[in-house]
Design a protein around this motif. Structure first.
Motif, PDB file in Angstrom:
ATOM      1  N   LYS A 180       0.829  -1.206   0.000  1.00  0.00           N
ATOM      2  CA  LYS A 180       0.000   0.000   0.000  1.00  0.00           C
ATOM      3  C   LYS A 180       0.865   1.257   0.000  1.00  0.00           C
ATOM      4  O   LYS A 180       0.564   2.231  -0.682  1.00  0.00           O
ATOM      5  CB  LYS A 180      -0.925   0.003   1.217  1.00  0.00           C
ATOM      6  N   SER A 213      -6.896  -0.182  -1.450  1.00  0.00           N
ATOM      7  CA  SER A 213      -7.762   0.839  -0.858  1.00  0.00           C
ATOM      8  C   SER A 213      -8.497   0.338   0.378  1.00  0.00           C
ATOM      9  O   SER A 213      -8.939   1.131   1.212  1.00  0.00           O
ATOM     10  CB  SER A 213      -8.786   1.320  -1.893  1.00  0.00           C
ATOM     11  N   ALA A 214      -8.604  -0.998   0.519  1.00  0.00           N
ATOM     12  CA  ALA A 214      -9.327  -1.558   1.660  1.00  0.00           C
ATOM     13  C   ALA A 214      -8.422  -1.818   2.861  1.00  0.00           C
ATOM     14  O   ALA A 214      -8.893  -2.114   3.948  1.00  0.00           O
ATOM     15  CB  ALA A 214     -10.010  -2.871   1.245  1.00  0.00           C
ATOM     16  N   LYS A 250      -2.768  -9.956  -3.714  1.00  0.00           N
ATOM     17  CA  LYS A 250      -3.999  -9.637  -2.981  1.00  0.00           C
ATOM     18  C   LYS A 250      -3.958  -8.201  -2.484  1.00  0.00           C
ATOM     19  O   LYS A 250      -4.944  -7.459  -2.597  1.00  0.00           O
ATOM     20  CB  LYS A 250      -4.160 -10.604  -1.799  1.00  0.00           C
ATOM     21  N   GLY A 308      -4.362  -5.664  -5.340  1.00  0.00           N
ATOM     22  CA  GLY A 308      -5.717  -5.575  -5.864  1.00  0.00           C
ATOM     23  C   GLY A 308      -6.713  -5.037  -4.865  1.00  0.00           C
ATOM     24  O   GLY A 308      -7.868  -4.768  -5.204  1.00  0.00           O
ATOM     25  N   ASN A 309      -6.262  -4.870  -3.620  1.00  0.00           N
ATOM     26  CA  ASN A 309      -7.190  -4.461  -2.563  1.00  0.00           C
ATOM     27  C   ASN A 309      -6.579  -3.370  -1.693  1.00  0.00           C
ATOM     28  O   ASN A 309      -6.884  -3.243  -0.515  1.00  0.00           O
ATOM     29  CB  ASN A 309      -7.527  -5.693  -1.703  1.00  0.00           C
TER      30      ASN A 309
END
Length: 242
Positions: free
Chosen positions: A37, A78-79, A72, A75-76
């Motif tokens: 991130k 923002s979460a 993973k 692709g994720n």
């Protein structure tokens, strides 16, 4: 550390973690997610991710598990909302304990950490109450049985790469760096084919405390074991001379 082998301590920790590899891999998986991130999914352009991958490999995390974690997280991204928090406190006989956590709920984590200390008759203190007793350093441990180089060659590679100190124990070598130099030194050793038993930025105690009575040792183990079991806790540092 008072004559104790750092490598033996690492093996002891790994054996302990081997009984709960899911916990260990969850810890590293969170670190991978945060690194991706913050700096992206390409290790070539993300030194923090490279360092986490090296830590994962040192702990025998399979390559496909590492790659899945990176994909993973990419692709994720923002979460992912993990927040880094640090707690400091005291165990038996004034032993100093630092707890680093990654959490999505500060209140839950703070309550759980406080409970771990309380169960061992310890207490959480204010920020900074014990961290001054530690030095933040990059630490690389190399098992002699896994290293084909002689100590002089290994030392020169490490020091030329920017290491601050190199020491030899009965069964291992230790390379110490400033935190800012850690990634470069670790990468240089990896490029030279050196297999590392441990490679991470850690908190090294300036002095150690010896616990002599069984009750104090029991209480200290209760605190450490409960912290190790908590899902939000990433690292536990202490100055107990085990």
């Amino acid at each position: 550390m008072s004559g104790h082998s750092k490598f033996a301590n690492i093996k002891h920790k790994k054996e302990k973690n081997d009984a709960a590899k899911g916990k260990l891999f969850t810890i590293i998986g969170k670190e991978i997610a945060v690194a991706v991130k913050e700096g992206g999914a390409d290790p070539d352009n993300n030194s923090k991710l490279r360092d986490v991958i090296a830590k994962a490999k040192a702990n025998n995390m399979p390559n496909d598990t590492i790659e899945r974690g990176i994909k993973k997280a990419a692709g994720n991204a923002s979460a992912i909302n993990y927040e880094s928090v640090r707690y400091e406190g005291y165990g038996p006989n004034g032993t100093a304990i630092i707890v680093d956590a990654l959490t999505d709920n500060r209140n839950r984590t703070a309550a759980n950490v406080r409970n771990c200390f309380t169960k061992g008759n310890g207490n959480v203190g204010a920020q900074g109450c014990v961290s001054y007793m530690f030095d933040e350093k990059g630490q690389i441990i190399i098992a002699k049985e896994e290293c084909e180089m002689d100590s002089d060659e290994l030392m020169m590679i490490a020091l030329d790469a920017g290491a601050e100190d190199f020491s030899e124990e009965e069964d291992s070598y230790e390379v110490v760096t400033e935190p800012a130099d850690f990634s470069g030194v670790r990468q240089t050793l990896e490029d030279a084919g050196v297999k590392m038993a441990q490679a991470e930025v850690t908190m090294i105690p300036q002095n150690y405390v010896t616990l002599t009575d069984e009750e104090s040792i029991k209480r200290m183990n209760i605190i450490i074991d409960r912290l190790d079991e908590d899902e939000d806790v990433q690292q536990v540092y202490h100055n107990w001379d085990e």
